[in-house]
Design an enzyme around this catalytic site. Structure first.
Site, PDB file in Angstrom:
ATOM      1  N   CYS A   7       0.427 -15.693   3.724  1.00 18.99           N
ATOM      2  CA  CYS A   7       1.109 -14.396   3.726  1.00 18.99           C
ATOM      3  C   CYS A   7       1.326 -13.893   2.293  1.00 18.99           C
ATOM      4  O   CYS A   7       1.944 -14.583   1.467  1.00 18.99           O
ATOM      5  CB  CYS A   7       2.445 -14.542   4.453  1.00 18.99           C
ATOM      6  SG  CYS A   7       3.495 -13.100   4.312  1.00 18.99           S
ATOM      7  N   ASP A  33       6.104  -0.893  -4.569  1.00 18.76           N
ATOM      8  CA  ASP A  33       4.850  -0.859  -3.815  1.00 18.76           C
ATOM      9  C   ASP A  33       3.700  -0.645  -4.796  1.00 18.76           C
ATOM     10  O   ASP A  33       3.781   0.182  -5.705  1.00 18.76           O
ATOM     11  CB  ASP A  33       4.885   0.258  -2.767  1.00 18.76           C
ATOM     12  CG  ASP A  33       3.788   0.096  -1.729  1.00 18.76           C
ATOM     13  OD1 ASP A  33       4.136  -0.185  -0.562  1.00 18.76           O
ATOM     14  OD2 ASP A  33       2.599   0.250  -2.075  1.00 18.76           O
ATOM     15  N   HIS A  49       9.944 -15.708   6.379  1.00 17.78           N
ATOM     16  CA  HIS A  49       8.793 -15.037   6.987  1.00 17.78           C
ATOM     17  C   HIS A  49       9.044 -14.693   8.451  1.00 17.78           C
ATOM     18  O   HIS A  49       9.355 -15.573   9.251  1.00 17.78           O
ATOM     19  CB  HIS A  49       7.541 -15.925   6.899  1.00 17.78           C
ATOM     20  CG  HIS A  49       6.336 -15.284   7.521  1.00 17.78           C
ATOM     21  ND1 HIS A  49       5.507 -14.450   6.818  1.00 17.78           N
ATOM     22  CD2 HIS A  49       5.867 -15.300   8.791  1.00 17.78           C
ATOM     23  CE1 HIS A  49       4.571 -13.988   7.618  1.00 17.78           C
ATOM     24  NE2 HIS A  49       4.770 -14.495   8.825  1.00 17.78           N
ATOM     25  N   ASN A  88       7.068   0.091   9.319  1.00 15.18           N
ATOM     26  CA  ASN A  88       5.851   0.174  10.120  1.00 15.18           C
ATOM     27  C   ASN A  88       5.772  -1.099  10.953  1.00 15.18           C
ATOM     28  O   ASN A  88       5.850  -2.212  10.420  1.00 15.18           O
ATOM     29  CB  ASN A  88       4.620   0.299   9.221  1.00 15.18           C
ATOM     30  CG  ASN A  88       4.576   1.636   8.508  1.00 15.18           C
ATOM     31  OD1 ASN A  88       5.019   2.643   9.041  1.00 15.18           O
ATOM     32  ND2 ASN A  88       4.055   1.657   7.297  1.00 15.18           N
ATOM     33  N   HIS A 101       8.984  -5.853   6.268  1.00 10.16           N
ATOM     34  CA  HIS A 101       9.307  -5.173   5.008  1.00 10.16           C
ATOM     35  C   HIS A 101       9.802  -3.776   5.294  1.00 10.16           C
ATOM     36  O   HIS A 101       9.301  -3.088   6.186  1.00 10.16           O
ATOM     37  CB  HIS A 101       8.111  -5.147   4.058  1.00 10.16           C
ATOM     38  CG  HIS A 101       6.869  -4.551   4.652  1.00 10.16           C
ATOM     39  ND1 HIS A 101       6.032  -5.283   5.457  1.00 10.16           N
ATOM     40  CD2 HIS A 101       6.329  -3.319   4.555  1.00 10.16           C
ATOM     41  CE1 HIS A 101       5.018  -4.520   5.827  1.00 10.16           C
ATOM     42  NE2 HIS A 101       5.173  -3.314   5.311  1.00 10.16           N
TER      43      HIS A 101
HETATM   44  P1  AMP Z   1       2.613  -1.573   5.624  1.00 10.53           P
HETATM   45  O1  AMP Z   1       1.411  -0.654   5.713  1.00 10.53           O
HETATM   46  O2  AMP Z   1       3.851  -0.998   6.226  1.00 10.53           O
HETATM   47  O3  AMP Z   1       2.278  -2.959   6.167  1.00 10.53           O
HETATM   48  O4  AMP Z   1       2.953  -1.696   4.090  1.00 10.53           O
HETATM   49  C1  AMP Z   1       2.369  -2.623   3.243  1.00 10.53           C
HETATM   50  C2  AMP Z   1       2.567  -2.096   1.860  1.00 10.53           C
HETATM   51  O5  AMP Z   1       2.351  -3.148   0.949  1.00 10.53           O
HETATM   52  C3  AMP Z   1       1.606  -0.968   1.474  1.00 10.53           C
HETATM   53  O6  AMP Z   1       2.355   0.204   1.174  1.00 10.53           O
HETATM   54  C4  AMP Z   1       0.867  -1.523   0.257  1.00 10.53           C
HETATM   55  O7  AMP Z   1       0.616  -0.546  -0.728  1.00 10.53           O
HETATM   56  C5  AMP Z   1       1.826  -2.594  -0.215  1.00 10.53           C
HETATM   57  N1  AMP Z   1       1.219  -3.677  -0.963  1.00 10.53           N
HETATM   58  C6  AMP Z   1       0.091  -4.358  -0.660  1.00 10.53           C
HETATM   59  N2  AMP Z   1      -0.133  -5.334  -1.555  1.00 10.53           N
HETATM   60  C7  AMP Z   1       0.890  -5.269  -2.450  1.00 10.53           C
HETATM   61  C8  AMP Z   1       1.227  -6.011  -3.630  1.00 10.53           C
HETATM   62  N3  AMP Z   1       0.478  -7.032  -4.062  1.00 10.53           N
HETATM   63  N4  AMP Z   1       2.335  -5.659  -4.301  1.00 10.53           N
HETATM   64  C9  AMP Z   1       3.104  -4.623  -3.884  1.00 10.53           C
HETATM   65  N5  AMP Z   1       2.846  -3.898  -2.772  1.00 10.53           N
HETATM   66  C10 AMP Z   1       1.743  -4.207  -2.075  1.00 10.53           C
HETATM   67 ZN    ZN Z   2       5.483 -14.029   4.807  1.00 13.29          ZN
END
Ligand code: AMP
Ligand code: ZN
Length: 114
Positions: A7, A33, A49, A88, A101
């Site tokens: 994860c 983000d 988790h 989401n 998250h």
């Molecule tokens: P979701 O689409 O609700 O699952 O949101 C996941 C979020 O994680 C997205 O807005 C991505 O831009 C963000 N994300 C993915 N990888 C990373 C990372 N390494 N660091 C910070 N944010 C991330």
């Molecule tokens: Zn996790």
């Protein structure tokens, strides 16, 4: 639930993947983000988790509430007058990381519906 080795957000919580951390508590971690969709776009995650917010709330309701408390602390620190919170949940809603998250979005006047 303990960490999931595959994860991404567990890896960020563990410090194995870098992130720009803006707030942390005993139960939560918040970081920017990587692909912001608003001037302030912070993700607040439980250190433990769970695949989504509902699973978190069922297993650790106080930690689910901690996400909301952290969101207000982040808004205060960012100096934003309003913010939108998004969970989401499920691929159909656009969830791509299956560690619960909370998106904290703000820093601009936001329309509704988006
Ligand atoms: P979701 O689409 O609700 O699952 O949101 C996941 C979020 O994680 C997205 O807005 C991505 O831009 C963000 N994300 C993915 N990888 C990373 C990372 N390494 N660091 C910070 N944010 C991330
Ligand atoms: Zn996790």
């Amino acid at each position: 639930m303990s960490a999931d080795a595959d994860c991404l957000f567990c890896k960020i919580v563990a410090g194995d993947v870098p992130a720009t951390v803006v707030h942390e508590t005993a139960t939560t971690l918040a970081f920017r983000d990587i692909n912001p969709v608003a001037p302030t776009h912070v993700l607040v995650v439980p250190r433990s988790h769970h695949p989504n917010a509902a699973a978190l709330a069922a297993a650790e309701p106080t930690v689910a509430a901690d996400l909301l408390t952290s969101a207000q602390a982040i808004a205060d620190a960012e100096g934003i007058s309003g913010y939108r919170l998004v969970f989401n949940t499920g691929a159909d809603a656009g969830q791509t990381v299956f560690h619960a998250h909370l998106h904290v979005l703000g820093g601009e006047t936001m329309g509704w519906p988006a």
